[in-house]
Design an enzyme around this catalytic site. Sequence first.
Site, short mmCIF file in Angstrom:
data_model
loop_
_atom_site.label_atom_id
_atom_site.label_comp_id
_atom_site.label_asym_id
_atom_site.label_seq_id
_atom_site.Cartn_x
_atom_site.Cartn_y
_atom_site.Cartn_z
N SER A 64 38.91 52.40 40.62
CA SER A 64 38.69 53.06 39.34
C SER A 64 37.50 52.40 38.66
CB SER A 64 39.94 52.92 38.46
OG SER A 64 39.66 53.23 37.11
N TYR A 111 46.92 48.67 33.42
CA TYR A 111 46.16 49.43 34.41
C TYR A 111 45.00 48.60 34.98
CZ TYR A 111 43.62 53.31 36.57
OH TYR A 111 42.96 54.13 37.46
#
Length: 237
Positions: A139, A152
């Site tokens: 990501s 996250y």
Amino acid sequence: MVLTGRSALVTGASRGIGRAVASALALAGARVFLLARSATDLRALAAQLGALASAHPCDVTDAAHVDAVMAQLFEQTGGSLDILVNNAGTFPLASIADTPPALFEQTLAANLAAPFRLLHAVLPAMRAHGRGHVVTMGSAADRRIFGGNGAYSASKFGARALHEVLREECAGSGIRTTLVSPAATDTPIWDPVDPDNTPGFPPRASMLHPDDVADAVIWAVTRPPHVNVDELRISRA
């Protein structure tokens, strides 16, 4: 059909990026094993993709369930998988102060421990056969820090570190490793956030599409055997 004769395992395959990657792999000729918790969506995708795809409902955070599914897949493939795409994950958004420890642990379980468990399962056979390709779905948040990403980002930074250690350990073994790190991508993972109406988030129209990420995965896994694509970082032009 450049991947004819190859087998691939894709986690989180029922929707979003995982669905796009699984579809692209099947279109390229690979035999694709689809893993996700949503049995209905997974089986519908397998039916759509045809004989090259099979659905295997699985919660990748459940060690016993993963072990059972992997034993089944190894039996079907003769003990080896050619491609592993570790894509399944969760995307909680909250400040550190507002993140319950249980949610932090659940995020690490889904985004870091589960990919490790699958990697640990496939790596011995890949080493024995002297070939294989592990794709880790990263990501933008595996390098760049955003507020509200305590759980996250910790998981994705960890996934990037796991990829880099794997690359170091597998150099010269015939096993290839690729980290694919897309910017915001328009998938159902954003539905709870409603980015079009929430300040501080990119609107969906400016996000990448799942097929953009799938194209990158296909490109990486179809390079000549002596070429390793270490890392792909993808953003919207």
